[in-house]
Enzyme design. Structure first.
Site, PDB file in Angstrom:
ATOM      1  N   TRP A   1     -15.075  -9.451   1.089  1.00  0.00           N
ATOM      2  CA  TRP A   1     -14.045  -8.753   0.308  1.00  0.00           C
ATOM      3  C   TRP A   1     -14.690  -8.089  -0.907  1.00  0.00           C
ATOM      4  O   TRP A   1     -14.003  -7.605  -1.785  1.00  0.00           O
ATOM      5  CB  TRP A   1     -12.917  -9.712  -0.111  1.00  0.00           C
ATOM      6  CG  TRP A   1     -11.968  -9.990   1.017  1.00  0.00           C
ATOM      7  CD1 TRP A   1     -12.076  -9.548   2.288  1.00  0.00           C
ATOM      8  CD2 TRP A   1     -10.760 -10.768   0.976  1.00  0.00           C
ATOM      9  NE1 TRP A   1     -11.026  -9.994   3.065  1.00  0.00           N
ATOM     10  CE2 TRP A   1     -10.197 -10.752   2.282  1.00  0.00           C
ATOM     11  CE3 TRP A   1     -10.095 -11.489  -0.013  1.00  0.00           C
ATOM     12  CZ2 TRP A   1      -9.014 -11.417   2.609  1.00  0.00           C
ATOM     13  CZ3 TRP A   1      -8.909 -12.146   0.312  1.00  0.00           C
ATOM     14  CH2 TRP A   1      -8.383 -12.108   1.608  1.00  0.00           C
TER      15      TRP A   1
ATOM     16  N   GLU B   1      -4.377   4.261   0.987  1.00  0.00           N
ATOM     17  CA  GLU B   1      -4.868   3.032   0.367  1.00  0.00           C
ATOM     18  C   GLU B   1      -6.287   3.210  -0.177  1.00  0.00           C
ATOM     19  O   GLU B   1      -6.608   2.744  -1.260  1.00  0.00           O
ATOM     20  CB  GLU B   1      -4.842   1.895   1.406  1.00  0.00           C
ATOM     21  CG  GLU B   1      -5.485   0.621   0.905  1.00  0.00           C
ATOM     22  CD  GLU B   1      -5.459  -0.508   1.938  1.00  0.00           C
ATOM     23  OE1 GLU B   1      -4.903  -0.318   3.028  1.00  0.00           O
ATOM     24  OE2 GLU B   1      -5.998  -1.584   1.623  1.00  0.00           O
TER      25      GLU B   1
ATOM     26  N   ARG C   1       0.829  -1.214   0.000  1.00  0.00           N
ATOM     27  CA  ARG C   1       0.000   0.000   0.000  1.00  0.00           C
ATOM     28  C   ARG C   1       0.864   1.265   0.000  1.00  0.00           C
ATOM     29  O   ARG C   1       0.458   2.299   0.532  1.00  0.00           O
ATOM     30  CB  ARG C   1      -0.960   0.037   1.189  1.00  0.00           C
ATOM     31  CG  ARG C   1      -1.742  -1.241   1.416  1.00  0.00           C
ATOM     32  CD  ARG C   1      -2.568  -1.636   0.241  1.00  0.00           C
ATOM     33  NE  ARG C   1      -3.261  -2.905   0.452  1.00  0.00           N
ATOM     34  CZ  ARG C   1      -4.043  -3.464  -0.465  1.00  0.00           C
ATOM     35  NH1 ARG C   1      -4.215  -2.902  -1.644  1.00  0.00           N
ATOM     36  NH2 ARG C   1      -4.646  -4.601  -0.218  1.00  0.00           N
TER      37      ARG C   1
ATOM     38  N   GLU D   1      -5.902 -12.235   8.010  1.00  0.00           N
ATOM     39  CA  GLU D   1      -5.552 -12.262   6.588  1.00  0.00           C
ATOM     40  C   GLU D   1      -4.425 -13.250   6.295  1.00  0.00           C
ATOM     41  O   GLU D   1      -3.453 -12.939   5.612  1.00  0.00           O
ATOM     42  CB  GLU D   1      -5.176 -10.866   6.104  1.00  0.00           C
ATOM     43  CG  GLU D   1      -6.315  -9.871   6.278  1.00  0.00           C
ATOM     44  CD  GLU D   1      -6.070  -8.497   5.664  1.00  0.00           C
ATOM     45  OE1 GLU D   1      -4.907  -8.061   5.666  1.00  0.00           O
ATOM     46  OE2 GLU D   1      -7.042  -7.890   5.207  1.00  0.00           O
TER      47      GLU D   1
ATOM     48  N   LYS E   1      -7.546  -0.254  14.755  1.00  0.00           N
ATOM     49  CA  LYS E   1      -7.791   0.718  13.685  1.00  0.00           C
ATOM     50  C   LYS E   1      -8.921   1.652  14.108  1.00  0.00           C
ATOM     51  O   LYS E   1      -9.832   1.236  14.830  1.00  0.00           O
ATOM     52  CB  LYS E   1      -8.150   0.014  12.390  1.00  0.00           C
ATOM     53  CG  LYS E   1      -6.969  -0.735  11.767  1.00  0.00           C
ATOM     54  CD  LYS E   1      -7.284  -1.293  10.389  1.00  0.00           C
ATOM     55  CE  LYS E   1      -6.069  -2.047   9.862  1.00  0.00           C
ATOM     56  NZ  LYS E   1      -6.237  -2.552   8.486  1.00  0.00           N
TER      57      LYS E   1
ATOM     58  N   ARG F   1     -18.838  -8.328   9.442  1.00  0.00           N
ATOM     59  CA  ARG F   1     -17.400  -8.134   9.676  1.00  0.00           C
ATOM     60  C   ARG F   1     -17.127  -7.017  10.696  1.00  0.00           C
ATOM     61  O   ARG F   1     -16.154  -7.088  11.459  1.00  0.00           O
ATOM     62  CB  ARG F   1     -16.704  -7.815   8.345  1.00  0.00           C
ATOM     63  CG  ARG F   1     -15.259  -7.421   8.520  1.00  0.00           C
ATOM     64  CD  ARG F   1     -14.529  -7.288   7.207  1.00  0.00           C
ATOM     65  NE  ARG F   1     -13.289  -6.537   7.394  1.00  0.00           N
ATOM     66  CZ  ARG F   1     -12.481  -6.178   6.422  1.00  0.00           C
ATOM     67  NH1 ARG F   1     -12.759  -6.514   5.174  1.00  0.00           N
ATOM     68  NH2 ARG F   1     -11.383  -5.498   6.669  1.00  0.00           N
TER      69      ARG F   1
ATOM     70  N   HIS G   1     -16.479   0.771   1.529  1.00  0.00           N
ATOM     71  CA  HIS G   1     -15.812  -0.298   0.787  1.00  0.00           C
ATOM     72  C   HIS G   1     -16.401  -0.589  -0.597  1.00  0.00           C
ATOM     73  O   HIS G   1     -16.667  -1.743  -0.951  1.00  0.00           O
ATOM     74  CB  HIS G   1     -15.755  -1.577   1.624  1.00  0.00           C
ATOM     75  CG  HIS G   1     -14.378  -2.194   1.590  1.00  0.00           C
ATOM     76  ND1 HIS G   1     -13.663  -2.306   0.416  1.00  0.00           N
ATOM     77  CD2 HIS G   1     -13.577  -2.692   2.565  1.00  0.00           C
ATOM     78  CE1 HIS G   1     -12.492  -2.857   0.673  1.00  0.00           C
ATOM     79  NE2 HIS G   1     -12.397  -3.089   1.982  1.00  0.00           N
TER      80      HIS G   1
ATOM     81  N   ARG H   1      -2.181  -6.337  17.355  1.00  0.00           N
ATOM     82  CA  ARG H   1      -3.237  -5.708  16.537  1.00  0.00           C
ATOM     83  C   ARG H   1      -4.579  -6.430  16.682  1.00  0.00           C
ATOM     84  O   ARG H   1      -4.631  -7.664  16.735  1.00  0.00           O
ATOM     85  CB  ARG H   1      -2.831  -5.676  15.063  1.00  0.00           C
ATOM     86  CG  ARG H   1      -1.623  -4.805  14.818  1.00  0.00           C
ATOM     87  CD  ARG H   1      -1.212  -4.856  13.381  1.00  0.00           C
ATOM     88  NE  ARG H   1      -1.838  -3.878  12.528  1.00  0.00           N
ATOM     89  CZ  ARG H   1      -2.400  -4.142  11.360  1.00  0.00           C
ATOM     90  NH1 ARG H   1      -2.503  -5.379  10.912  1.00  0.00           N
ATOM     91  NH2 ARG H   1      -2.885  -3.182  10.614  1.00  0.00           N
TER      92      ARG H   1
ATOM     93  N   ASP I   1     -11.941  -0.932   7.856  1.00  0.00           N
ATOM     94  CA  ASP I   1     -10.566  -0.843   7.372  1.00  0.00           C
ATOM     95  C   ASP I   1     -10.265   0.508   6.733  1.00  0.00           C
ATOM     96  O   ASP I   1     -10.278   0.614   5.503  1.00  0.00           O
ATOM     97  CB  ASP I   1     -10.327  -1.973   6.352  1.00  0.00           C
ATOM     98  CG  ASP I   1      -8.859  -2.131   6.004  1.00  0.00           C
ATOM     99  OD1 ASP I   1      -8.029  -1.495   6.675  1.00  0.00           O
ATOM    100  OD2 ASP I   1      -8.554  -2.889   5.069  1.00  0.00           O
TER     101      ASP I   1
HETATM  102  O1  GCW Z   1      -5.928  -2.331   4.971  1.00  0.00           O
HETATM  103  C1  GCW Z   1      -5.679  -3.697   4.816  1.00  0.00           C
HETATM  104  C2  GCW Z   1      -4.764  -3.782   3.668  1.00  0.00           C
HETATM  105  C3  GCW Z   1      -3.688  -4.825   3.793  1.00  0.00           C
HETATM  106  C4  GCW Z   1      -3.061  -4.698   5.164  1.00  0.00           C
HETATM  107  C5  GCW Z   1      -4.135  -4.952   6.200  1.00  0.00           C
HETATM  108  C6  GCW Z   1      -3.636  -4.778   7.615  1.00  0.00           C
HETATM  109  C7  GCW Z   1      -0.776  -5.025   5.808  1.00  0.00           C
HETATM  110  O2  GCW Z   1      -5.527  -3.975   2.517  1.00  0.00           O
HETATM  111  O3  GCW Z   1      -2.759  -4.597   2.767  1.00  0.00           O
HETATM  112  O4  GCW Z   1      -1.961  -5.570   5.331  1.00  0.00           O
HETATM  113  O5  GCW Z   1      -5.182  -4.041   6.048  1.00  0.00           O
HETATM  114  O6  GCW Z   1      -3.859  -3.719   8.175  1.00  0.00           O
HETATM  115  O7  GCW Z   1      -3.045  -5.692   8.155  1.00  0.00           O
END
Ligand code: GCW
Length: 725
Positions: free
Chosen positions: A550, A383, A136, A282, A350, A326, A527, A315, A355
């Site tokens: 996704w 991103e 990113r 992920e 976050k 989600r 999204h 995290r 996201d």
């Molecule tokens: O925002 C998403 C991104 C991934 C990223 C993930 C994360 C590093 O698409 O690329 O991976 O979150 O925060 O772990």
């Protein structure tokens, strides 16, 4: 006449040199990074090269120890400044603060102030891979890791081969020492005191002795600037590089392996900060793989780090489908673990539950774990905000988040938080710096090796804004914009023309975030991005067999009836995760803030809603409101162009042309977003655009066919974009 000509020529030469000397490669700073290895010497050298006036006195004052580390005071009497702090790094921060005051036109004759940081750890997370690519990242390659790009195998889509990512063939090589020192200096100048140089999708290799030697070299460069080094680690490291059969956190050999590894690290880097961990997210390994909880995983690392005062930033970005929504999953997994984490573990969350979207509700995890340390994670790299092609000033987004979290925490009738404040303190202050408490704030960096550091000069403002807010989370976004633009684009200028241009730049910056929300995803939509690279709209994305969450359709839930995700008590009940009074407000579509409406509700197309669009408060159907917001976004993108055009001749010519070109892309992208989303949603609403909304200029079928074919490491070029639409 000749005399006039000479004056004119020298005047224009002077203006030219003033304007052209600032192409952004110096960031918001003047002069060069002192190479001294003592923090005090650096502070003195910075003042020598930049402060104009009587020599400042720097004084170590141990009585200030009660304040959070790095705090300082500045007293200026009749033009002579005295900076005091309990630590050398505090004196360095004071020096930068004093210089900034002078360069931004503050009173530097007679004044007295004390500054103390809002958070103890103010940390940048770099998603840099050991092969030099940046996940990113839209500003070139890593400044920390270097490997020949030619050695990377790529598949037909241009993606780097996974094997090569994990096992780069080149030996690690530390890049330019000067660049790293400039980086350390830039951070210190705004109070950032920590960094993680490797991606949270971490390669186990970073913990090999070979790589640790390189990390030591980085740490040595950063230390005099008060920057602590942390590493993102891969939970399966004991298996991948340690030869063990398991990475189970309760296994004695695994524990021994980490204890030894941590010892090795501290031998090389005595002030090492600790680990950042992405686990069971992920595809990353984690304690769940061995039937253990996040707390068991985090605590195992925390125990190894404890004797050295190291910490674990664990995290909470997890979303295994334990619930159909989600947005609820991280809370469901982490909240029950409250009270189980050791005191040198802090949960990195976050800002929103999905996201890093252009606008999100804040994550309900903030404040929901009163026995656990929590820190916010923001994303500086764009991103989801048009990569480095779009100009987006993000301080308004971050201050909005801080405000939300604090308001909720301060609400006196809020039971959950009241209970919490009895046990500890209200959440707003719990996140804050206190001398002995572990408090922190982080952001994913946008720094790469491009000449402008961040992909374009305007994007530097977000690095700057993160630092300033991490230091003082009460600063208004407009003040930070003012400081940054003065220092970066108009240093040393306060003539009428520059002042006018400064106002235009600030106008552009301050409208940019809401413009993006409006042309991408207004009213709480989220999204709707293209698959994988997340550039451009793809509400119509349909990848057979892909995880539903996704895909944009999962979030928009468009159908004949209406639009939006029902997260109220009649739907997924994500609203129920928030403190009771706020939950009630969110739960009712009549009281839910209009800018989060489609985040929490599925709203019929014809339902009348009240909302604000630009400066107008309107009451109209959801469909008309949606159309008006997309139009507003496009209009604002055009207004941003006009703001910038007014600066021609007053800003470095290359910078001007570069941003002008990006704003053109941005405006065309805004049109793409408006057409793509509205035409697609229109297939469900079957309603016409209101009269004052411009008809589409694109064809839905053509937009559906766009596939940019870029990796997660690049921003699409203008040529590529031109070729597809
Ligand atoms: O925002 C998403 C991104 C991934 C990223 C993930 C994360 C590093 O698409 O690329 O991976 O979150 O925060 O772990």
């Amino acid at each position: 006449m000749k005399k006039h000509l000479t004056i004119l020529t020298s005047l224009s030469l002077f203006l030219f040199s003033v304007v052209s000397a600032h192409d952004g490669s110096q960031l918001w700073l003047q002069g060069s990074a002192p190479s001294a290895t003592s923090t005090l010497e650096i502070a003195n050298a910075e003042l020598n090269q930049s402060w104009k006036g009587a020599a400042p006195v720097l004084r170590l004052n141990k009585s200030m120890k009660a304040l959070p580390d790095g705090s300082f005071s500045i007293t200026i009497q009749a033009g002579t400044p005295t900076i005091q702090s309990a630590s050398e790094v505090g004196l360095l921060y004071g020096a930068y603060h004093l210089i900034r005051m002078q360069q931004t036109g503050a009173n530097v004759r007679d004044t007295a102030l004390v500054e103390q940081p809002s958070y103890n750890i103010r940390i940048l997370n770099h998603w840099d891979n050991l092969n030099g690519t940046i996940e990113r990242g839209y500003a070139g390659r890593s400044i920390f890791w270097r490997n020949s790009a030619d050695q990377m195998r790529r598949n037909a889509d241009g993606e780097v081969n996974e094997e090569d990512l994990l096992h780069p063939k080149d030996a690690p090589e530390i890049p330019s020492v000067d660049r790293l020192r400039d980086y350390a200096r830039a951070n210190a100048s705004i109070g950032i005191n920590a960094y993680v140089p490797d991606n949270v999708n971490a390669s186990p290799k970073v913990l090999t002795t070979e790589y640790l030697q390189e990390v030591k070299k980085m740490a040595d460069i950063m230390r005099p600037y008060g920057m602590k080094t942390y590493l993102a680690i891969n939970f399966a490291s004991p298996m991948v590089i340690g030869g063990l059969e398991t990475a189970d956190p309760l296994d004695k050999n695994v524990q021994k392996w980490w204890t030894a590894k941590v010892k090795e690290i501290y031998k090389l880097i005595p002030d090492f900060g600790g680990f950042l961990v992405k686990a069971n997210s992920e595809g990353q390994p984690g304690p769940n793989d061995f039937g253990r909880t996040h707390a068991e995983g985090a605590n195992m690392l925390a125990k190894a780090l404890k004797p050295f005062k190291g910490i674990v930033m664990w995290r909470a970005f997890v979303y295994s489908p334990s619930d159909p929504d989600r947005a609820k999953q991280a809370y469901l997994e982490f909240q029950p673990l409250d009270g189980q984490f050791l005191d040198n573990v802090i949960i990195q969350i976050k800002n929103g539950p999905i996201d890093f979207q252009p606008r999100e509700a804040y994550s309900a995890l903030f404040g929901a774990m009163p026995q656990t340390r929590e820190m916010a994670e923001w994303q500086i790299t764009q991103e989801y905000l048009g990569h480095s092609n779009h100009i987006a000033y993000l301080a308004p987004m971050w201050t909005e988040f801080l405000q939300q979290v604090k308001d909720i925490a301060r609400c006196p009738i809020n039971n959950q938080l009241l209970a919490m404040s009895n046990q500890q303190s209200a959440q707003g202050s719990k996140l804050k710096a206190q001398n002995s408490k572990l408090t922190a704030i982080s952001a994913v960096s946008n720094v790469g090796n491009s000449p402008s550091w961040c992909g374009n000069v305007m994007a530097q403002s977000n690095w700057y804004a993160f630092g300033r807010l991490a230091w003082n989370d009460e600063l208004p976004a407009c003040q930070i914009a003012d400081e940054w633009a003065r220092l970066t684009l108009f240093p040393g200028r306060n003539d009428a023309a520059a002042t006018k241009a400064l106002a235009s730049v600030k106008g552009l910056m301050l409208r940019s975030r809401e413009a993006i929300v409006d042309y991408m995803m207004p009213l709480g939509l989220h999204h709707q991005f293209a698959w994988g690279h997340h550039y451009g709209p793809e509400p119509y994305c349909d990848i057979p067999g892909a995880r539903p969450d996704w895909m944009p359709s999962y979030y928009a839930k468009a159908d004949r009836e209406g639009l939006g995700f029902n997260r109220s008590s009649t739907g997924s009940n994500a609203t129920g995760q928030y403190p009771a009074d706020y939950a009630r407000l969110l739960d009712n579509p009549e009281t839910c803030p209009y800018d989060l409406l489609l985040w929490f509700h599925h709203v019929p197309w014809g339902k009348t809603i009240q909302h604000r669009c630009g400066s107008k408060v309107m009451r109209e159907s959801l469909w008309d409101a949606l159309c008006h917001h997309y139009q507003q976004g496009l209009d604002e993108a055009r207004a941003m162009q006009r703001d910038w055009e007014r600066c021609q001749g007053l800003i470095d010519a290359d910078t001007f042309a570069d941003i002008q070109r990006r704003l053109r892309i941005q405006t065309r992208d805004a049109q793409w977003w408006k057409d793509g989303c509205l035409l697609y949603f229109q297939t469900f609403s079957t309603l016409p655009f209101p009269d004052d909304v411009e008809p589409a200029v694109h064809d839905l079928d053509k937009l559906r066919a766009i596939k940019l074919g870029i990796t997660n490491y690049e921003c699409p070029s203008q040529e590529l974009l031109d070729s597809v639409r």
